[in-house]
Design an enzyme around this catalytic site. Structure first.
Site, PDB file in Angstrom:
ATOM      1  N   ASP A   1      -1.765  -0.455   6.026  1.00 58.27           N
ATOM      2  CA  ASP A   1      -2.061   0.185   7.315  1.00 58.27           C
ATOM      3  C   ASP A   1      -3.550   0.284   7.650  1.00 58.27           C
ATOM      4  O   ASP A   1      -3.898   0.619   8.774  1.00 58.27           O
ATOM      5  CB  ASP A   1      -1.479   1.604   7.354  1.00 58.27           C
ATOM      6  CG  ASP A   1      -2.255   2.562   6.457  1.00 58.27           C
ATOM      7  OD1 ASP A   1      -2.418   2.257   5.265  1.00 58.27           O
ATOM      8  OD2 ASP A   1      -2.714   3.614   6.950  1.00 58.27           O
TER       9      ASP A   1
ATOM     10  N   ASP B   1       0.859  -1.179   0.000  1.00 63.37           N
ATOM     11  CA  ASP B   1       0.000   0.000   0.000  1.00 63.37           C
ATOM     12  C   ASP B   1       0.906   1.243   0.000  1.00 63.37           C
ATOM     13  O   ASP B   1       2.094   1.162   0.327  1.00 63.37           O
ATOM     14  CB  ASP B   1      -0.860  -0.038   1.273  1.00 63.37           C
ATOM     15  CG  ASP B   1      -1.614   1.248   1.508  1.00 63.37           C
ATOM     16  OD1 ASP B   1      -2.301   1.716   0.575  1.00 63.37           O
ATOM     17  OD2 ASP B   1      -1.514   1.800   2.626  1.00 63.37           O
TER      18      ASP B   1
ATOM     19  N   ASP C   1      -0.308   5.212   0.830  1.00 63.47           N
ATOM     20  CA  ASP C   1      -0.558   6.195   1.903  1.00 63.47           C
ATOM     21  C   ASP C   1      -0.586   5.542   3.290  1.00 63.47           C
ATOM     22  O   ASP C   1      -1.315   4.581   3.518  1.00 63.47           O
ATOM     23  CB  ASP C   1      -1.892   6.908   1.666  1.00 63.47           C
ATOM     24  CG  ASP C   1      -1.844   7.821   0.446  1.00 63.47           C
ATOM     25  OD1 ASP C   1      -0.737   8.212   0.043  1.00 63.47           O
ATOM     26  OD2 ASP C   1      -2.912   8.149  -0.092  1.00 63.47           O
TER      27      ASP C   1
END
Ligand code: 2M8
Ligand code: MG
Ligand code: MG
Length: 267
Positions: A210, A6, A8
């Site tokens: 996240d 991922d 961001d």
């Protein structure tokens, strides 16, 4: 080994979008010939810019699993295919998403603001992106990020209504994303099958993320790394054997976790 990550809040800092702490590890991956596949909520326009900057020519996934891309270079090196870039679409068309959610917003009086309702200045305000980066984030093809301004109860109702039309919701770091019947995990599995069909040894996948929109990818991976966020609790993976939760947040946590994995694998 393949690394799927991922962006961001994971490879990029949630607030500054910096990947500086991860540069040495990215160089180590390049030297070892380990693909670094980006799998993100971001658009193809955003990825074109970032992949140029990183000099990354590995496969990637945009808009929360909506479309995956196998660049010609990668195909030439890893398969018998020699016919340009390959794109595979798993998600929905954005114009159809917009038509539906705008219709049910009127009917049900839902309160939300999507990218389609925003001027560039508002996207900049919500995200902290530069103007050119905000414009790239706004060139969406397969999904609509929303600021939900209604109750949690209404959100569940919205989710049920769009599900009748084959659409779903995923939560990123800042926005709730409306997408088709896809997710980041289905794309990881698609790549696994692709390696098998290209007569390649199927690599083990390390996935890093996240947020809630990363859960499907993390669950599908062989090794899952949850990168801690300074803004929200780590997502719940229920039972998964090989899961690491970093102490540090963002790209610092990313770098430490991958360094440990590469050391363990003697790479
Ligand atoms: C949006 O995605 C992030 C991912 O976690 C979010 O939901 O917070 C997308 O609009 C993406 O295109 C954009 O670059 C990003 C900027 O923060 O926000
Ligand atoms: Mg994220
Ligand atoms: Mg994301």
């Amino acid at each position: 080994l393949v690394i799927m990550t991922d962006l961001d809040g994971t490879l990029l800092d949630h607030d500054t979008y910096s990947y500086a702490p991860a540069i040495p590890v990215m160089e180590r991956l390049k030297k070892a010939g380990i693909p670094l596949m980006l799998n993100t909520s971001k658009t193809a326009a955003e990825l074109m810019s970032l992949r140029n900057e990183l000099e990354n020519s590995d496969p990637y996934v945009v808009e929360n699993g909506s479309a995956l891309y196998l660049p010609a270079d990668f195909l030439a090196e890893n398969s018998a295919q020699n016919s340009g870039d390959h794109v595979h679409i798993l998600g929905a068309v954005r114009s159809e998403i917009l038509t539906l959610i705008q219709k049910i917003r009127v009917e049900e009086k839902f309160l939300f603001t999507g990218f389609a309702d925003m001027e560039v200045a508002e996207v900049i305000e919500y995200t902290g992106l530069s103007e050119s980066a905000a414009r790239r984030a706004m060139t969406r093809e397969f999904s609509e990020p929303l600021i939900w301004q209604d109750s949690a109860h209404q959100l569940r109702k919205f989710e049920a209504l769009i599900a009748n039309h084959g659409l779903r919701l995923l939560r990123g770091g800042r926005f709730v994303h409306v997408i088709g019947a896809c997710d980041k995990g289905k794309c990881l599995q698609w790549f696994r099958n692709w390696f098998a069909s290209a007569d390649q040894r199927v690599p083990r996948f390390v996935a890093l993320g996240d947020s809630q929109n990363d859960v499907a990818m993390l669950k599908t991976a062989d090794i899952a790394v949850i990168v801690r966020s300074s803004h929200h609790e780590p997502p719940d993976l229920e039972q998964q054997s090989a899961v690491i939760i970093t102490d540090e947040t963002g790209p610092q946590g990313w770098a430490t976790a991958l360094t440990q994995i590469l050391d363990d694998e003697q790479i």
